[in-house]
Design an enzyme around this catalytic site. Structure first.
Site, PDB file in Angstrom:
ATOM      1  N   LYS A 178     -42.913   0.520   4.664  1.00 21.74           N
ATOM      2  CA  LYS A 178     -42.788  -0.839   5.220  1.00 21.74           C
ATOM      3  C   LYS A 178     -42.253  -0.795   6.641  1.00 21.74           C
ATOM      4  O   LYS A 178     -41.064  -0.616   6.870  1.00 21.74           O
ATOM      5  CB  LYS A 178     -41.852  -1.710   4.375  1.00 21.74           C
ATOM      6  CG  LYS A 178     -41.990  -3.179   4.770  1.00 21.74           C
ATOM      7  CD  LYS A 178     -40.789  -4.019   4.419  1.00 21.74           C
ATOM      8  CE  LYS A 178     -39.667  -3.904   5.387  1.00 21.74           C
ATOM      9  NZ  LYS A 178     -39.966  -4.301   6.785  1.00 21.74           N
ATOM     10  N   GLY A 231     -32.310   2.118   9.339  1.00 20.72           N
ATOM     11  CA  GLY A 231     -32.027   0.813   9.926  1.00 20.72           C
ATOM     12  C   GLY A 231     -30.535   0.651  10.118  1.00 20.72           C
ATOM     13  O   GLY A 231     -29.794   1.643  10.226  1.00 20.72           O
ATOM     14  N   SER A 232     -30.084  -0.578  10.153  1.00 21.22           N
ATOM     15  CA  SER A 232     -28.672  -0.823  10.467  1.00 21.22           C
ATOM     16  C   SER A 232     -27.782  -0.511   9.257  1.00 21.22           C
ATOM     17  O   SER A 232     -28.238  -0.521   8.108  1.00 21.22           O
ATOM     18  CB  SER A 232     -28.494  -2.289  10.865  1.00 21.22           C
ATOM     19  OG  SER A 232     -28.813  -3.114   9.772  1.00 21.22           O
ATOM     20  N   THR A 233     -26.528  -0.265   9.541  1.00 19.45           N
ATOM     21  CA  THR A 233     -25.568   0.045   8.480  1.00 19.45           C
ATOM     22  C   THR A 233     -25.417  -1.140   7.531  1.00 19.45           C
ATOM     23  O   THR A 233     -25.323  -0.966   6.311  1.00 19.45           O
ATOM     24  CB  THR A 233     -24.226   0.442   9.116  1.00 19.45           C
ATOM     25  OG1 THR A 233     -24.445   1.646   9.869  1.00 19.45           O
ATOM     26  CG2 THR A 233     -23.148   0.689   8.077  1.00 19.45           C
ATOM     27  N   GLY A 236     -28.321  -1.153   5.307  1.00 17.87           N
ATOM     28  CA  GLY A 236     -28.227   0.023   4.437  1.00 17.87           C
ATOM     29  C   GLY A 236     -27.370  -0.248   3.211  1.00 17.87           C
ATOM     30  O   GLY A 236     -27.703   0.147   2.089  1.00 17.87           O
ATOM     31  N   GLU A 253     -30.532   6.407   6.678  1.00 23.77           N
ATOM     32  CA  GLU A 253     -30.300   6.812   8.077  1.00 23.77           C
ATOM     33  C   GLU A 253     -29.896   5.552   8.821  1.00 23.77           C
ATOM     34  O   GLU A 253     -30.728   4.665   9.035  1.00 23.77           O
ATOM     35  CB  GLU A 253     -31.585   7.387   8.691  1.00 23.77           C
ATOM     36  CG  GLU A 253     -32.076   8.660   8.058  1.00 23.77           C
ATOM     37  CD  GLU A 253     -31.165   9.842   8.325  1.00 23.77           C
ATOM     38  OE1 GLU A 253     -30.315   9.751   9.229  1.00 23.77           O
ATOM     39  OE2 GLU A 253     -31.288  10.838   7.605  1.00 23.77           O
ATOM     40  N   CYS A 287     -30.689   5.105  17.614  1.00 23.36           N
ATOM     41  CA  CYS A 287     -29.528   5.234  16.725  1.00 23.36           C
ATOM     42  C   CYS A 287     -28.511   6.211  17.302  1.00 23.36           C
ATOM     43  O   CYS A 287     -27.320   6.051  17.119  1.00 23.36           O
ATOM     44  CB  CYS A 287     -29.998   5.702  15.358  1.00 23.36           C
ATOM     45  SG  CYS A 287     -31.061   7.151  15.434  1.00 23.36           S
ATOM     46  N   GLU A 384     -22.295  -0.933  17.700  1.00 22.75           N
ATOM     47  CA  GLU A 384     -23.584  -0.446  18.187  1.00 22.75           C
ATOM     48  C   GLU A 384     -24.265  -1.572  18.974  1.00 22.75           C
ATOM     49  O   GLU A 384     -24.770  -2.532  18.389  1.00 22.75           O
ATOM     50  CB  GLU A 384     -24.443  -0.049  16.978  1.00 22.75           C
ATOM     51  CG  GLU A 384     -25.741   0.589  17.358  1.00 22.75           C
ATOM     52  CD  GLU A 384     -26.557   0.996  16.140  1.00 22.75           C
ATOM     53  OE1 GLU A 384     -26.555   0.267  15.133  1.00 22.75           O
ATOM     54  OE2 GLU A 384     -27.196   2.058  16.217  1.00 22.75           O
TER      55      GLU A 384
END
Ligand code: NAD
Length: 492
Positions: A178, A231-233, A236, A253, A287, A384
């Site tokens: 996706k 993607g973002s934390t 995640g 990741e 990242c 970030e």
């Protein structure tokens, strides 16, 4: 072939391009110009059901019967096809993401090498055998985990897709990938190329879709055996929750706020241009962007003024111009987020040395921005930003440098610039980060494990061990003896 006309992009399910069940087709605009680039189909739940069914069918059918050597040939053939179509793919990616074509070409080269690496790495897949004692023998079989859901972000649409697809396919899994709905184009082309070189129907399915709806449905789906997410934390954490019922294997990741340490004894002629590159390439939307520049106090003022000069020398502009260093951001909405960090940083007492203003014009451009801060605790030093913004922070000595390097919740990448090799190794051991570079800025190579400590996630990509994340180990235990086996001693 140049991508000069608006094209329609469907979903890729069961070996062919198909229309979405919902009829959801959206305009994809170039972030650097605002012009229409393509119309792309967006998947909904019915399409996810269909893609998972196709992936399951592939595992139970031709793909599941494809030998390791045949899979290796397919991966190498796909690498060749990417290389043969690199001009088209590079232009498509540069236009879709707004990033400089020079960066995209390097990413494409890595995509090619990545398929080659895992094509060769298939030869390493194998179980082991050893006697248990007496007449008992053990051997293990390596089997694909099953259907893998792979979710990738918009910042490196093609390269992230290849990081995920190559090891999964090498292991024999089938995949439902996706992409982010803003950047669906090159992944669809990749699937078309894969079908063209002979990947069986259903082995690779690509379903761009919205994260919180279609993505969440994919992660929760009982037909999925493993979820690999980049993607973002924040997302995640949500993926872990969604993947818990029914339980699935998960690798993540996630984000980063990577330190880049410059000691006074470093070769500044390499350290500073590399420091500029390691935050400003891909417009900081990486990242592992080295967005925390930690500098020994004795050279701090000099480094800030040289970073100012270097940032001003970055050529920002047309992504398709080969002389451009930095293109646009992904969207105006994202630029607002980036600019918000800079404004709040200034409000908290940081000094905006270079950039930090939103330019006029139609594209989502933002200038290379250098911010000087005394404290590592400011939001702009901790969060970030995901844009071309570097925060420069002073440190006293080696001990202070290590403390500051670890003073973030992330742990993806760190770079150390020093003229003292022993210090480089000392810091590599003490910094909590998945990768540490010593006197070089580059981060990701096929064969070198890449991934996070702390809130940057878990699991590794690009490495040999990545294959294990797509494999089950089945232990087979057998008796080789000729005597009857009678554990209760019941035989008379
Ligand atoms: P994001 O988390 O918003 O989205 C990433 C992907 O997840 C997209 O495809 C999105 O549609 C999907 N998604 C969002 N919500 C979802 C949900 N609830 N369920 C399922 N899928 C969902 O991240 P982003 O802003 O698109 O990407 C940037 C982030 O990715 C940054 O934090 C960056 O550091 C990280 N990143 C990490 C790596 C790495 O290797 N560690 C590489 C590239 C990017």
């Amino acid at each position: 072939m140049a991508v000069t006309t608006v094209r329609e992009y469907g979903l890729f399910i069961g070996g062919e391009v198909v229309e979405p069940a919902s009829g959801d087709v959206r305009e994809v605009r170039e972030p650097a110009t605002g012009e229409l680039l393509a119309r792309a189909a967006i998947a909904g739940e019915a399409d996810i059901d269909r893609a998972i069914e196709a992936a399951r069918g592939a595992l139970e059918g031709e793909w599941g019967k494809t030998s390791g050597t045949a899979r290796a040939r397919l991966l190498h053939a796909l690498a060749d096809a990417i290389a043969a179509n690199r001009a088209e793919l590079a232009e498509l990616e540069a236009r879709n993401v707004g990033k400089a074509i020079s960066s995209v070409k390097a990413e494409l080269q890595q995509a090619v090498e990545n398929f080659r690496y895992y094509g060769s790495a298939i030869a390493s897949i194998g179980g082991r055998a050893n006697p248990i004692g007496g007449s008992l023998l053990f051997y293990s079989l390596k089997e694909p985990v099953g259907v893998a859901a792979q979710i990738v972000p918009w910042n490196y649409p093609l390269m992230m897709a290849t990081w995920k697809l190559a090891p999964a396919l090498a292991a024999g899994c089938s995949v439902v990938l996706k992409p982010d709905p803003q950047t669906p184009l090159t992944a669809i082309r990749l699937a078309e190329l894969a079908a063209g070189v002979g990947f069986p129907s259903g082995a690779i399915n690509v379903v761009p879709g919205d994260g919180p709806t279609t993505g969440a449905y994919l992660v929760r789906h009982p037909g999925i055996d493993k979820v690999a997410f980049t993607g973002s934390t924040k997302t995640g954490g949500e993926i872990m929750r969604l993947a818990s019922d029914p339980v699935k294997r998960v690798t993540l990741e996630l984000g980063g706020k990577s330190p880049n340490l410059v000691f006074a004894d470093a070769d500044l002629a390499s350290a500073l241009p590399s420091s500029a590159w390691s935050i400003f390439y891909s417009a900081g939307q990486s990242c592992e962007a080295r967005s925390r520049l930690l500098v020994e106090k004795t050279v701090y003022d000099d480094v800030v003024s040289r970073m100012d000069e270097l940032a001003r020398a970055i050529r920002v502009g047309d992504p398709l111009d080969s002389d451009t260093h930095m293109g646009s951001l992904i969207s105006s909405a994202h630029r607002e987020r980036v600019h918000g960090y800079v404004e709040r940083g200034a409000g908290e007492g940081a000094t905006v040395v270079t950039g930090g203003t939103v330019p006029d014009g139609s594209g989502a451009f933002y200038p290379p921005t250098v911010v000087a801060a005394d404290s590592s605790s400011l939001e702009i030093a901790q969060e970030e930003v995901f844009g071309p913004v570097v925060t420069v922070i002073p440190f006293e000595d080696e001990k202070d440098a290590i403390r500051l390097a670890n003073d973030v919740r992330y742990g993806l990448m760190a770079t150390v610039w020093t003229g003292d090799p022993a210090r480089g190794h000392r810091l590599a051991a003490r910094i909590k980060s998945g990768t540490v570079g010593i006197n070089m800025p580059y981060t990701a190579f096929p064969g070198i494990p890449f991934g996070g400590y702390k809130q940057s996630g878990f699991g590794r990509e690009l490495g040999l061990e990545t294959l294990e994340l797509y494999l089950e180990t089945k232990s087979v235990i057998l008796s080789t003896g000729s005597r009857p086996i009678d554990p209760f001693g019941l035989a008379t």
